[in-house]
Design an enzyme around this catalytic site. Structure first.
Site, mmCIF file in Angstrom:
data_model
loop_
_atom_site.group_PDB
_atom_site.id
_atom_site.type_symbol
_atom_site.label_atom_id
_atom_site.label_comp_id
_atom_site.label_asym_id
_atom_site.label_seq_id
_atom_site.Cartn_x
_atom_site.Cartn_y
_atom_site.Cartn_z
ATOM 1 N N ARG A 168 0.836 -1.211 0.000
ATOM 2 C CA ARG A 168 0.000 0.000 0.000
ATOM 3 C C ARG A 168 0.873 1.264 0.000
ATOM 4 O O ARG A 168 0.581 2.243 0.685
ATOM 5 C CB ARG A 168 -0.935 0.034 1.209
ATOM 6 C CG ARG A 168 -1.959 -1.071 1.231
ATOM 7 C CD ARG A 168 -2.931 -0.956 0.044
ATOM 8 N NE ARG A 168 -4.053 -1.865 0.206
ATOM 9 C CZ ARG A 168 -4.032 -3.162 -0.133
ATOM 10 N NH1 ARG A 168 -2.945 -3.685 -0.675
ATOM 11 N NH2 ARG A 168 -5.099 -3.907 0.047
ATOM 12 N N SER A 242 -10.552 -0.693 3.426
ATOM 13 C CA SER A 242 -9.782 -0.904 4.652
ATOM 14 C C SER A 242 -9.319 0.446 5.170
ATOM 15 O O SER A 242 -8.709 1.213 4.434
ATOM 16 C CB SER A 242 -8.539 -1.746 4.379
ATOM 17 O OG SER A 242 -8.894 -2.999 3.892
ATOM 18 N N GLU A 338 -4.833 3.674 6.209
ATOM 19 C CA GLU A 338 -4.496 3.372 4.815
ATOM 20 C C GLU A 338 -4.865 4.529 3.877
ATOM 21 O O GLU A 338 -4.085 4.871 2.998
ATOM 22 C CB GLU A 338 -5.209 2.087 4.395
ATOM 23 C CG GLU A 338 -4.672 1.525 3.107
ATOM 24 C CD GLU A 338 -5.684 0.676 2.375
ATOM 25 O OE1 GLU A 338 -6.711 1.217 1.918
ATOM 26 O OE2 GLU A 338 -5.444 -0.533 2.256
HETATM 27 N N1 EPU Z 1 -10.620 -10.739 10.417
HETATM 28 C C1 EPU Z 1 -11.266 -10.832 11.629
HETATM 29 N N2 EPU Z 1 -12.197 -9.894 11.945
HETATM 30 C C2 EPU Z 1 -12.532 -8.900 11.101
HETATM 31 C C3 EPU Z 1 -11.873 -8.794 9.858
HETATM 32 C C4 EPU Z 1 -10.910 -9.725 9.541
HETATM 33 O O1 EPU Z 1 -11.012 -11.730 12.430
HETATM 34 O O2 EPU Z 1 -13.395 -8.109 11.435
HETATM 35 C C5 EPU Z 1 -9.646 -11.754 10.042
HETATM 36 C C6 EPU Z 1 -10.226 -12.639 8.948
HETATM 37 O O3 EPU Z 1 -10.963 -13.702 9.474
HETATM 38 C C7 EPU Z 1 -9.000 -13.113 8.223
HETATM 39 C C8 EPU Z 1 -8.036 -11.962 8.391
HETATM 40 O O4 EPU Z 1 -8.504 -11.159 9.453
HETATM 41 O O5 EPU Z 1 -8.472 -14.250 8.839
HETATM 42 C C9 EPU Z 1 -7.868 -11.143 7.130
HETATM 43 O O6 EPU Z 1 -9.129 -10.650 6.717
HETATM 44 P P1 EPU Z 1 -9.492 -10.410 5.165
HETATM 45 O O7 EPU Z 1 -9.203 -11.618 4.363
HETATM 46 O O8 EPU Z 1 -10.866 -9.873 5.134
HETATM 47 O O9 EPU Z 1 -8.441 -9.351 4.676
HETATM 48 P P2 EPU Z 1 -7.919 -8.009 5.354
HETATM 49 O O10 EPU Z 1 -6.541 -8.224 5.839
HETATM 50 O O11 EPU Z 1 -8.920 -7.527 6.341
HETATM 51 C C10 EPU Z 1 -6.850 -7.130 3.138
HETATM 52 C C11 EPU Z 1 -6.806 -5.834 2.377
HETATM 53 C C12 EPU Z 1 -8.092 -5.641 1.601
HETATM 54 C C13 EPU Z 1 -8.252 -6.790 0.636
HETATM 55 C C14 EPU Z 1 -8.255 -8.114 1.431
HETATM 56 C C15 EPU Z 1 -8.281 -9.313 0.531
HETATM 57 C C16 EPU Z 1 -5.380 -4.328 3.639
HETATM 58 C C17 EPU Z 1 -5.320 -3.158 4.542
HETATM 59 N N3 EPU Z 1 -6.611 -4.733 3.295
HETATM 60 O O12 EPU Z 1 -7.901 -7.010 4.097
HETATM 61 O O13 EPU Z 1 -7.986 -4.440 0.852
HETATM 62 O O14 EPU Z 1 -9.454 -6.679 -0.112
HETATM 63 O O15 EPU Z 1 -7.055 -8.196 2.239
HETATM 64 O O16 EPU Z 1 -7.048 -9.444 -0.104
HETATM 65 O O17 EPU Z 1 -4.348 -4.853 3.240
HETATM 66 C C18 EPU Z 1 -8.441 -2.121 0.895
HETATM 67 O O18 EPU Z 1 -7.231 -1.948 0.832
HETATM 68 O O19 EPU Z 1 -9.255 -1.154 0.935
HETATM 69 C C19 EPU Z 1 -8.952 -3.475 0.954
HETATM 70 C C20 EPU Z 1 -10.248 -3.737 1.105
#
Ligand code: EPU
Length: 342
Positions: A168, A242, A338
């Site tokens: 990012r 995010s 972010e």
């Molecule tokens: N999780 C929780 N609780 C929550 C949210 C997430 O326990 O409320 C856990 C999930 O169960 C999972 C882990 O955290 O094990 C990761 O969650 P998720 O797969 O939803 O991905 P993320 O890390 O929350 C990142 C990116 C997203 C992108 C997704 C999928 C960043 C800051 N965010 O989110 O990007 O869509 O991975 O690749 O890196 C964005 O940048 O705006 C964005 C949406």
């Protein structure tokens, strides 16, 4: 601003940012042709105003009125511009909608961007934070971009190394963004394509659909379904995706945290460090679904802050600070926003 007729004054930006925040631009220019930017660069008065380049407005928090000139990118055009031994080169104007570009490439049978389907925002904003989702980052498909340096009036082409992409992050977040406006981005779409199913949740979704060797369109459809389940549609509820980056920590730190919190979601990085799932930590702190005033934490994904109606940018930032304070006191890890905070 009589010297430049297309510039209007005191423009409300609420409809131009996906958080739906009320803020005004002292001066505003909708840029439909790169020549308009060249003209801005040649106008001594305009080019010396504080400047904010706005794309889809999906990664920005407006905390106050903007005292300078907002350049709202609305240029259009997508086409194949060449090829290399390994890739087809597709160029899109900065003002094009990101998801529109993904759909265009799929309709032309040019796979490569499908994991990035339905990311809100514009093409011109995509390199700035090196957008990424479901196992692919923009840098994996990036060829080059053209920018205009407003201070000098010069155009420049940057390749991937010039852009210094990180998680990012890019040279634009490191300072170049103050001087440059991205005019177009060229993507290298692989000739020999294989689906990237490295992200567990995506592989699971496709398996559940019985698609073990999915087409690019099927991958896109699965990504769209996951996103629609977990992420709020900005047309319905204001948000900027995010709100925090997933913090990256050293291995020793992650090991110590894992001892104390065996459920900690973490991902090994190629350099030996670990990315921690901020959403998981925020949820552990009890913030999921909660609100402070009109600013809230989305019920289905704790990494996303939402505007429940009339939140101000300041309220959104207060909520972000309260969340960060709790995560710091519990896990000893700082969260970084972010989106760009203005
Ligand atoms: N999780 C929780 N609780 C929550 C949210 C997430 O326990 O409320 C856990 C999930 O169960 C999972 C882990 O955290 O094990 C990761 O969650 P998720 O797969 O939803 O991905 P993320 O890390 O929350 C990142 C990116 C997203 C992108 C997704 C999928 C960043 C800051 N965010 O989110 O990007 O869509 O991975 O690749 O890196 C964005 O940048 O705006 C964005 C949406």
């Amino acid at each position: 601003m009589p010297s430049f007729p297309a510039v209007t004054d005191h423009v409300c930006l609420r409809d131009f940012n996906t958080l739906g925040l009320e803020a005004r631009a002292a001066h505003y220019l909708r840029v439909t042709d790169p020549a308009m930017l060249v003209a801005v660069a040649a106008d001594a008065r305009l080019k010396n105003l504080p400047r904010l380049v706005l794309g889809g407005g999906s990664n920005i928090v407006l905390t106050q009125d903007f005292p300078g000139l907002v350049l709202h990118m609305a240029t259009s055009g997508i086409g194949i511009v060449g090829e290399t031994q390994d890739a087809i080169l597709v160029r899109a104007a900065a003002g094009e909608n990101w998801h529109g570009l993904v759909c265009w490439t799929l309709a032309q049978a040019l796979p490569g961007l499908e994991n990035l389907a339905l990311i809100p925002g514009s093409v011109g904003a995509s390199p700035i934070q090196n957008i990424g989702a479901y196992g692919i980052e923009l840098k994996d498909r990036f060829h080059s971009l053209t920018l205009l340096n407003i201070d000098t009036g010069e155009q420049q082409v940057l390749d991937a190394a010039d852009c210094r992409f990180g998680y990012r992050d890019s040279i634009f977040k490191q300072g170049l963004g103050r001087h440059a406006v991205i005019l177009d981005v060229t993507f290298a779409l692989p000739r020999r394509w294989t689906a990237n199913l490295s992200y567990k949740e995506l592989a699971g979704e496709l398996a559940a659909r019985g698609q073990t060797e999915p087409s690019a369109q099927q991958v896109a459809d699965a990504v769209i379904a996951i996103r629609q389940r977990k992420l709020p549609d900005p047309a319905r509820i204001g948000n900027a995706g995010s709100f925090f980056k997933n913090p990256v920590v050293a291995a020793e730190r992650r090991d110590a945290l894992l001892q104390a919190y065996p459920g900690l979601v973490n991902y090994a990085q190629s350099d030996g460090s670990y990315k921690l799932a901020a959403g998981w930590m925020i949820e552990q702190c009890g913030w999921k679904g909660r609100s402070l005033g009109q600013a809230g934490v989305y019920e289905k994904q704790a990494l996303v802050l939402v505007n429940r109606g009339q939140a101000s940018g300041a309220e959104i930032m207060q909520l972000a600070e309260a969340i960060n304070a709790d995560v710091v006191s519990r896990f000893g890890v700082q969260l970084e926003p972010e989106p760009v905070v203005v």
